[in-house]
Design an enzyme around this catalytic site. Structure first.
Site, mmCIF file in Angstrom:
data_model
loop_
_atom_site.group_PDB
_atom_site.id
_atom_site.type_symbol
_atom_site.label_atom_id
_atom_site.label_comp_id
_atom_site.label_asym_id
_atom_site.label_seq_id
_atom_site.Cartn_x
_atom_site.Cartn_y
_atom_site.Cartn_z
ATOM 1 N N SER A 188 -3.107 17.154 -10.717
ATOM 2 C CA SER A 188 -4.421 17.779 -10.752
ATOM 3 C C SER A 188 -4.899 17.925 -12.201
ATOM 4 O O SER A 188 -5.023 16.931 -12.903
ATOM 5 C CB SER A 188 -4.370 19.109 -10.009
ATOM 6 O OG SER A 188 -5.656 19.622 -9.784
ATOM 7 N N ASP A 234 -7.476 14.705 0.606
ATOM 8 C CA ASP A 234 -7.706 15.611 -0.525
ATOM 9 C C ASP A 234 -9.192 15.912 -0.638
ATOM 10 O O ASP A 234 -10.006 15.010 -0.848
ATOM 11 C CB ASP A 234 -7.191 14.960 -1.809
ATOM 12 C CG ASP A 234 -7.106 15.929 -2.975
ATOM 13 O OD1 ASP A 234 -7.758 16.986 -2.926
ATOM 14 O OD2 ASP A 234 -6.381 15.618 -3.942
ATOM 15 N N HIS A 265 -4.391 17.734 -1.310
ATOM 16 C CA HIS A 265 -4.258 17.852 -2.764
ATOM 17 C C HIS A 265 -2.851 18.273 -3.175
ATOM 18 O O HIS A 265 -2.413 17.967 -4.282
ATOM 19 C CB HIS A 265 -5.287 18.853 -3.294
ATOM 20 C CG HIS A 265 -5.404 18.863 -4.784
ATOM 21 N ND1 HIS A 265 -5.815 17.766 -5.507
ATOM 22 C CD2 HIS A 265 -5.156 19.852 -5.696
ATOM 23 C CE1 HIS A 265 -5.820 18.066 -6.792
ATOM 24 N NE2 HIS A 265 -5.427 19.323 -6.939
#
Length: 472
Positions: A188, A234, A265
């Site tokens: 991320s 995601d 995610h």
């Protein structure tokens, strides 16, 4: 560049407090879920050991580590190397963390990977499983905690590079690490940090962004072999956003894009993922270890189960370094030329590209302080004296010092001695090259605070300096 999939990227803003509220909320929710999944097991001690199975074989390739891989071996979380871990204190440019390393000392040094967690997350809760996994396959891993859990991608990239510098120069396992075979990875915002680090340090051998959020980096300047993962389900860093990042890479940069079926995610948060394990390992083996035995798993993709989309620049050849080529019109290096001022005179070292001076941050006199670029101010921390012994002295008794000899090695100040890592040639083409390494002083940015490193000499403006007498 690769053709972009139409998709408006998130706003380009480098302040964590301006993360879109919906994205921040989804990231926080996933972090919380990841912490629960990881169980935040009891805090790890100072030193732990993980056993692994089977002996590792010697290799013809000097960087090759471990036995011949198989479809089964690349898919296992436990490789052939027994490994241990040791904690990292704070105070080295990042908020501490943990190092994982193979205990086998018979095969020489290992390549290394620095890993950053995502926005507001902790490495110890989110990605700690990656440490023993990669160490068991023959890598040294440093997992970092960030200075602030709200740090954005550029800050995380800076901390990943600081972690690699600590790992290779000051850590208790530095003698096990090859400083010329380094990589970065993250999830991320940490994945965006890995991409940011790759843009700024082209000597890295690989970068892996796992559902990377990268609002601040221009990947058109990424020359480091790069792997991008996304999750089909995601909603935080969507597949269209991830493929947009991938498409912005130069066509000359070796790369892989892989979308994991049904993954959200946090598909790797607190637990391993079989698709990621059997594809990321071959990628880092190929580019960190130059180990072409692993190409069979990616070119073409050997096992497509659980994969929605796969793209690559196969045959994924780990070939030449990513440093810019030598400009044939650049004058040859002449190591006998002195600075503009006579030896023994105090001078500023001014970057041709930036117009800023080589500077010791905060006028520090501490051994190991990295030098940087900063607005010229004619103060003592920017006053350098080139001696007849080819030293560049500051404060009279501290010397410009190379902490290593490879690409990306830190340039720092240290108490003067007679070793060649403190001797420099001030050359006629404006470069300053180390006597020990033959590599040039190099900066990857023109901004205040940009750190100075060593890199293969190529004569471009980021490696050229004017040595200007202060008494003028």
């Amino acid at each position: 560049m690769r053709r972009h999939t139409p998709h408006p990227p998130p706003p380009e803003d480098s302040h964590a407090d301006r993360v879109p509220p919906g994205v921040r909320g989804r990231l926080l929710t996933l972090v919380t879920a990841g912490i629960a999944a990881a169980g935040i097991a009891a805090a790890v001690g100072l030193f732990t050991v993980t056993a692994a199975t089977g002996p590792a074989s010697a290799a013809d390739n000097p960087y090759q580590r471990g036995p011949d891989p198989s479809r089964t071996s690349v898919a296992t979380e436990t490789g052939p190397f027994a490994n241990a871990s040791v904690s990292v204190p704070t105070g080295y440019g990042f908020n501490g963390g943990r190092i994982y390393y193979p205990t086998d000392s018979s095969q020489g040094t290992f390549g290394a990977i620095a890993i950053s967690p995502g926005y507001t997350a902790l490495f110890s809760a989110e990605l700690a499983w990656m440490g023993p996994w990669l160490a068991s396959h023959g890598f040294v891993v440093i997992g970092i905690e960030t200075n602030s859990r709200n740090d954005f991608d550029t800050a995380r990239g800076t901390q990943l590079l600081a972690a690699l510098d600590y790992l290779t120069q000051q850590s208790p396992v530095r003698d096990r690490v090859d400083p010329n075979r380094l990589a970065v990875a993250g999830h991320s915002m940490g994945g965006g940090g890995a991409l940011s680090a790759a843009v700024r340090r082209s000597s890295l051998k690989a970068a892996v962004g796992i559902a990377p959020y990268s609002p601040s980096s221009n990947l058109a300047n990424d020359r480091v072999p790069t792997m991008v993962f996304s999750g089909q389900a995601d909603t935080v860093v969507t597949p269209s956003y991830a493929i947009g990042l991938y498409n912005s890479l130069p066509t000359t940069t070796e790369s892989v894009y892989l979308e994991v079926a049904g993954a959200d995610h946090g598909f790797m948060v607190g637990r391993s993922n079989p698709v990621m394990i059997r594809t990321m390992l071959p990628f880092v083996k190929m580019f960190i270890d130059n180990d072409t035995r692993y190409s069979q798993f990616l070119c073409p993709l050997l096992d497509s189960s659980g994969v929605v989309t796969y793209r690559s620049t196969c045959p994924l050849l780990p070939t030449t370094p990513t440093t810019p080529p030598v400009n044939p019109t650049t004058p040859p290096v002449n190591p006998t030329v002195s600075p503009t001022g006579a030896p023994g005179s105090a001078s500023e070292i001014v970057g041709v590209q930036s117009g800023r001076c080589v500077d010791v941050p905060n006028a520090s006199r501490t051994n190991g302080t990295r030098v940087q670029l900063y607005d010229c101010n004619r103060q003592s921390q920017q006053s350098w004296t080139y001696t007849s012994g080819r030293q560049l002295r500051v404060y009279g008794d501290m010397c410009l010092d190379a902490a290593g000899s490879g690409n990306g090695a830190a340039v720092q100040i240290y108490a003067c001695h007679s070793q060649t890592n403190q001797q420099w040639n001030v050359n006629s083409n404006g470069t300053i090259s180390g006597v020990q390494s033959g590599r040039c002083l190099d900066v990857w940015s023109t901004a205040n605070g940009a750190q100075v490193q060593l890199y293969d000499c190529h004569g471009q403006t980021n490696q050229r300096f004017n040595v200007m007498p202060l008494a003028r």
